[in-house]
Design a protein around this motif. Structure first.
Motif, PDB file in Angstrom:
ATOM      1  N   PHE A 152      42.988 -32.726  -3.974  1.00  0.00           N
ATOM      2  CA  PHE A 152      41.963 -33.148  -4.930  1.00  0.00           C
ATOM      3  C   PHE A 152      41.688 -34.643  -4.873  1.00  0.00           C
ATOM      4  CE2 PHE A 152      44.040 -29.412  -6.676  1.00  0.00           C
ATOM      5  CZ  PHE A 152      42.951 -28.565  -6.749  1.00  0.00           C
TER       6      PHE A 152
ATOM      7  N   SER B  56      39.973 -36.370  -2.985  1.00  0.00           N
ATOM      8  CA  SER B  56      38.561 -36.709  -2.750  1.00  0.00           C
ATOM      9  C   SER B  56      37.764 -36.651  -4.050  1.00  0.00           C
ATOM     10  CB  SER B  56      37.973 -35.738  -1.737  1.00  0.00           C
ATOM     11  OG  SER B  56      38.056 -34.429  -2.251  1.00  0.00           O
ATOM     12  N   LEU B  57      38.294 -35.967  -5.062  1.00  0.00           N
ATOM     13  CA  LEU B  57      37.556 -35.830  -6.315  1.00  0.00           C
ATOM     14  C   LEU B  57      37.829 -36.972  -7.287  1.00  0.00           C
ATOM     15  CD1 LEU B  57      38.231 -32.063  -6.828  1.00  0.00           C
ATOM     16  CD2 LEU B  57      36.075 -33.086  -6.161  1.00  0.00           C
TER      17      LEU B  57
ATOM     18  N   ARG C 103      37.595 -40.176  -9.088  1.00  0.00           N
ATOM     19  CA  ARG C 103      36.498 -41.119  -9.169  1.00  0.00           C
ATOM     20  C   ARG C 103      36.998 -42.532  -9.375  1.00  0.00           C
ATOM     21  NH1 ARG C 103      31.367 -39.047 -10.861  1.00  0.00           N
ATOM     22  NH2 ARG C 103      31.220 -36.908 -10.149  1.00  0.00           N
TER      23      ARG C 103
ATOM     24  N   LEU D 133      45.514 -39.303 -10.064  1.00  0.00           N
ATOM     25  CA  LEU D 133      45.700 -37.884 -10.374  1.00  0.00           C
ATOM     26  C   LEU D 133      47.142 -37.472 -10.084  1.00  0.00           C
ATOM     27  CD1 LEU D 133      44.484 -35.279 -11.319  1.00  0.00           C
ATOM     28  CD2 LEU D 133      43.888 -34.758  -8.976  1.00  0.00           C
TER      29      LEU D 133
ATOM     30  N   ALA E  28      44.787 -37.948 -16.512  1.00  0.00           N
ATOM     31  CA  ALA E  28      44.025 -37.100 -15.585  1.00  0.00           C
ATOM     32  C   ALA E  28      42.559 -37.063 -15.986  1.00  0.00           C
ATOM     33  CB  ALA E  28      44.607 -35.691 -15.576  1.00  0.00           C
ATOM     34  N   ALA E  29      42.307 -37.027 -17.297  1.00  0.00           N
ATOM     35  CA  ALA E  29      40.915 -36.977 -17.758  1.00  0.00           C
ATOM     36  C   ALA E  29      40.165 -38.218 -17.298  1.00  0.00           C
ATOM     37  CB  ALA E  29      40.868 -36.867 -19.279  1.00  0.00           C
TER      38      ALA E  29
ATOM     39  N   LEU F 286      39.757 -38.220 -13.227  1.00  0.00           N
ATOM     40  CA  LEU F 286      38.863 -37.253 -12.605  1.00  0.00           C
ATOM     41  C   LEU F 286      37.420 -37.420 -13.041  1.00  0.00           C
ATOM     42  CD1 LEU F 286      41.042 -34.059 -12.790  1.00  0.00           C
ATOM     43  CD2 LEU F 286      40.226 -35.131 -10.720  1.00  0.00           C
ATOM     44  N   THR F 287      37.199 -38.045 -14.194  1.00  0.00           N
ATOM     45  CA  THR F 287      35.838 -37.984 -14.715  1.00  0.00           C
ATOM     46  C   THR F 287      35.261 -39.346 -15.080  1.00  0.00           C
ATOM     47  OG1 THR F 287      36.631 -37.726 -16.955  1.00  0.00           O
ATOM     48  CG2 THR F 287      36.297 -35.724 -15.702  1.00  0.00           C
TER      49      THR F 287
ATOM     50  N   TYR G  47      34.541 -41.289 -17.265  1.00  0.00           N
ATOM     51  CA  TYR G  47      34.285 -41.651 -18.654  1.00  0.00           C
ATOM     52  C   TYR G  47      35.151 -40.879 -19.636  1.00  0.00           C
ATOM     53  CZ  TYR G  47      30.320 -43.882 -16.517  1.00  0.00           C
ATOM     54  OH  TYR G  47      29.547 -44.667 -15.725  1.00  0.00           O
ATOM     55  N   GLY G  48      36.087 -40.092 -19.102  1.00  0.00           N
ATOM     56  CA  GLY G  48      36.881 -39.282 -20.011  1.00  0.00           C
ATOM     57  C   GLY G  48      36.029 -38.156 -20.565  1.00  0.00           C
TER      58      GLY G  48
END
Lengths: 491, 223
Positions: free
Chosen positions: B123, B125-126, B128, B134, B171-172, B175-176, B178-179
């Motif tokens: 993961f 590559s995911l 951000r 992660l 993790a939030a 991965l994203t 902005y949470g």
């Protein structure tokens, strides 16, 4: 305003009980509250049948057939619980086993517990749904510890620690799902984290992330739903909680957690195809059924036996959904309903027995319950026959639907396994209960004065079980078919 | 500042803070004193708040400042204060008695870190933001669960649960960017606070009734 009312009425009732002094008033208020939510639930049933999906506040709240079905179950179990609780706590207070403060705690927390369950099934956002499931755990854990005995504290501790750990994993799963949903949006901002939005972009989600999210949700929400092998808190919490709370935990709270898991199942079906999540549900369901049966056979504590029987039924529901044909899913949903009408009666009767004999040990209750507590024994016997899956009660029909649906879908092996597990627990329940229901009571035994037995609550549930077993209203049938269509939609 | 460079600085800062969170986690695993453990948790949460602040600053996301502020108030100040007070008021013994001795726990956590990196590999590559965040997050969750089963005192189990939660929040962010949406973050924040308060009530009652906080004594319910 139907959905908002379903959330606000119980929440407000819970808070309104805080300043009240009279327990009688609190009980009446809570009964009135759940009477209202039941009426609202029936209204929601018709609204959903007419319009398909009911939404409010820019789709923040959203109810489809599956949510409407859960709302009905939560309402009726909560109504029966509050009807029973009044008498139950009066006797506990008289016996000095609880303090008035704790009884108030019950009347404050129970409506809040119900309100958070309503929020789980009505909210559209994945994240807020997680919040609601966690809130169901937080509002119910102090109820489990209500008696403040060493054993009930132990049970509450296990419940909250295992539940919170499981829910942390479910949150992890929700984070992965969010990451999957952000993926297709180059800006990194998602218009909404709603199930309805996720379903529309299901085919663009990263399958690896969705797979991970489902596994974490299965372990996380599965812990709260009591699926084996994450079930270890379940018999403790259900046996140590006061009987009205046991009834709510077993009757609906397990299914509400299962509902959260089903939403993940529906999305993962739309994204990955059905095989992945279906087989996992099937495996966990069958394992739960097989694990429950031996524990029922050797169990010495009445309420623990009932808890393991709940494990068995949750396993059956999970297996039925895992078989993933319209017939088995319909059967599983129907089973949810019949189980919700049956299991509380058994816990209420167990409450009466506990208050009379001051023990739940089969050997110490001994034979002759039919003589000592005739009405309780009669209703207990009927409900046990129903829970064991004998006609004319509906559980017989719903179990048969799931099993025959499995055979029709050429999954004969699984159907036979289910049948074996069901027969084992059937023998277990009936063998255990004949030991205490029949025969002559041992004499010279100090018993508490013969109590009011909370018959209205038990009669309400058993009566509606019998009516709905023989005659399922067309509207409910239509609702269940719609709900089954939502779950098996991608098949 | 050149946007490409500023994103680069942000990525490095976040990676640094994430690794510091992991270091604190390992210190927690070998910590003997209860009060120090509570402080270590506060430090770890401070790094998490720092990550959120970095994200908010370099990506110009206002609502992440709120998340950073709430993390700081809730997890760096309020919860450690609450647990600290409880420990002092109940005069709980300071020594933590782990089930597995420290060298073995350290080795286990090394293995869990390795596992975290292996699980996170497909993961990467995911991600951000930052490198390896992660992997650190997954490691925090795994070691947190280990910590939970390796501790007997009720309060240390609560601390372990909170570090698991820190890992999930990391993790939030990883991965994203902005949470999660603000309403979800607020919900999680609220639930964590209430959960710790409920747990504190239970710890108090267990202490009253067992005259001990050793959850190893909670063994009456079986079968």
């Amino acid at each position: 305003m139907l959905l908002a009312a379903l959330l606000l009425v119980p929440a407000a009732a819970g808070l309104a009980c805080l300043p009240l002094r009279s327990h009688r008033l609190m009980a009446a208020l809570v009964v009135a509250t759940f009477g209202t939510t039941l009426a609202l639930g029936v209204g929601l049933l018709h609204a959903v049948l007419a319009r398909g999906v009911v939404t409010e506040f820019h789709e923040f709240l959203s109810a489809d057939a599956l949510s409407a079905w859960m709302v009905l179950l939560i309402s009726i179990v909560s109504l029966a619980t509050s009807l029973y609780a009044g008498r139950y706590f009066e006797r506990d207070l008289a016996a000095g086993s609880v303090t008035p403060g704790r009884v108030r705690e019950f009347y404050v927390l129970t409506p809040l517990f119900a309100a958070s369950m309503f929020l789980v099934v009505l909210v559209n956002s994945v994240g807020v749904m997680w919040f609601a499931v966690e809130t169901t755990a937080l509002t119910s854990v102090l109820l489990v510890a209500l008696y403040n005995r060493q054993t009930s504290l132990e049970a509450a501790w296990k419940y909250i620690i295992l539940g919170s750990l499981g829910l942390a994993l479910a949150l992890f799963g929700s984070v992965f799902l969010y990451a999957a949903a952000v993926g297709p949006h180059a800006t990194g901002r998602l218009p909404s984290f709603n199930w309805s939005h996720l379903m529309t972009i299901a085919d663009q989600l990263d399958p690896r992330l969705v797979r991970l999210a489902f596994v974490l949700a299965l372990v996380g929400y599965g812990t709260k739903a009591g699926l084996a092998p994450m079930h270890t808190w379940l018999p403790d919490a259900h046996s140590e909680a006061p009987s009205p709370t046991s009834a709510m935990l077993s009757g609906v709270s397990l299914k509400v957690a299962l509902y959260a898991l089903l939403r993940f199942h529906v999305l993962s079906t739309a994204c990955l195809g059905t095989a992945f999540s279906r087989d996992l549900l099937l495996g966990f369901g069958l394992f739960s059924m097989f694990l429950a049966a031996p524990f029922i056979l050797v169990q010495r504590n009445l309420k623990r036996m009932l808890a393991y029987s709940s494990l068995e039924h949750v396993g059956l529901i999970c297996t039925g959904i895992g078989l993933n044909t319209p017939v088995t899913i319909f059967g599983a949903l129907l089973h949810m309903g019949y189980h919700a009408l049956t299991k509380p009666v058994l816990f209420f009767a167990a409450g009466n027995i506990h208050q009379t004999y001051h023990t739940l040990d089969f050997r110490r209750i001994g034979p002759g319950l039919g003589k000592t507590l005739p009405v309780t024994a009669l209703l207990f016997g009927l409900a046990a026959v129903a829970a064991a899956g004998l006609p004319p009660f509906g559980l017989f029909y719903s179990e048969l639907t799931v099993i025959s649906g499995g055979i029709a879908a050429h999954r004969t092996g699984i159907s036979i396994l289910m049948l074996v597990a069901l027969i084992a627990s059937f023998c277990g329940i009936l063998q255990q209960l004949t030991r205490i229901l029949l025969g002559a009571p041992a004499t010279n035994r100090p018993l508490a004065s013969r109590p009011g037995e909370g018959v209205p609550a038990m009669a309400l549930l058993l009566g509606s079980l019998l009516i709905f077993s023989l005659w399922l209203p067309a509207s409910v049938q239509k609702l269940l078919h719609q709900a089954a269509g939502i779950i098996g939609g991608g098949a | 500042m050149n946007p490409a460079i500023s994103t680069d600085i942000a990525a490095q800062l976040i990676a640094l803070l994430a690794v510091l969170m992991l270091v604190v986690q390992l210190l927690l695993v070998v910590q003997r004193m209860l009060l120090t453990s509570i402080r270590l948790f506060a430090v770890q949460s401070m790094f998490l708040a720092g990550i959120a602040a970095v994200v908010a600053f370099f990506h110009g996301a206002m609502h992440v400042y709120i998340v950073a502020g709430l993390t700081f108030i809730g997890k760096v100040m309020f919860l450690p204060w609450l647990l600290d007070r409880q420990v002092r008021r109940m005069r709980i013994g300071q020594e933590i008695e782990p089930l597995v001795n420290f060298p073995t726990s350290m080795l286990t956590c090394g293995g869990l870190t390795l596992l975290g990196y292996i699980v996170a590999r497909p993961f990467t590559s995911l991600e951000r933001l930052g490198n390896n965040t992660l992997a650190v997050a997954i490691t925090l969750v795994l070691t947190g669960i280990f910590l939970m089963f390796n501790r007997r005192k009720a309060i240390t189990q609560v601390l372990a649960l909170l570090t698991v939660e820190n890992g999930v929040m990391l993790a939030a962010v990883a991965l994203t960017t902005y949470g999660m949406p603000l309403v979800v973050e607020l919900g999680i924040f609220f639930d964590v606070l209430v959960a710790v308060m409920v747990l504190a009530i239970l710890v108090y009652r267990i202490r009253e009734s067992f005259d001990s906080m050793d959850v190893g004594k909670l063994t009456q319910l079986k079968g």
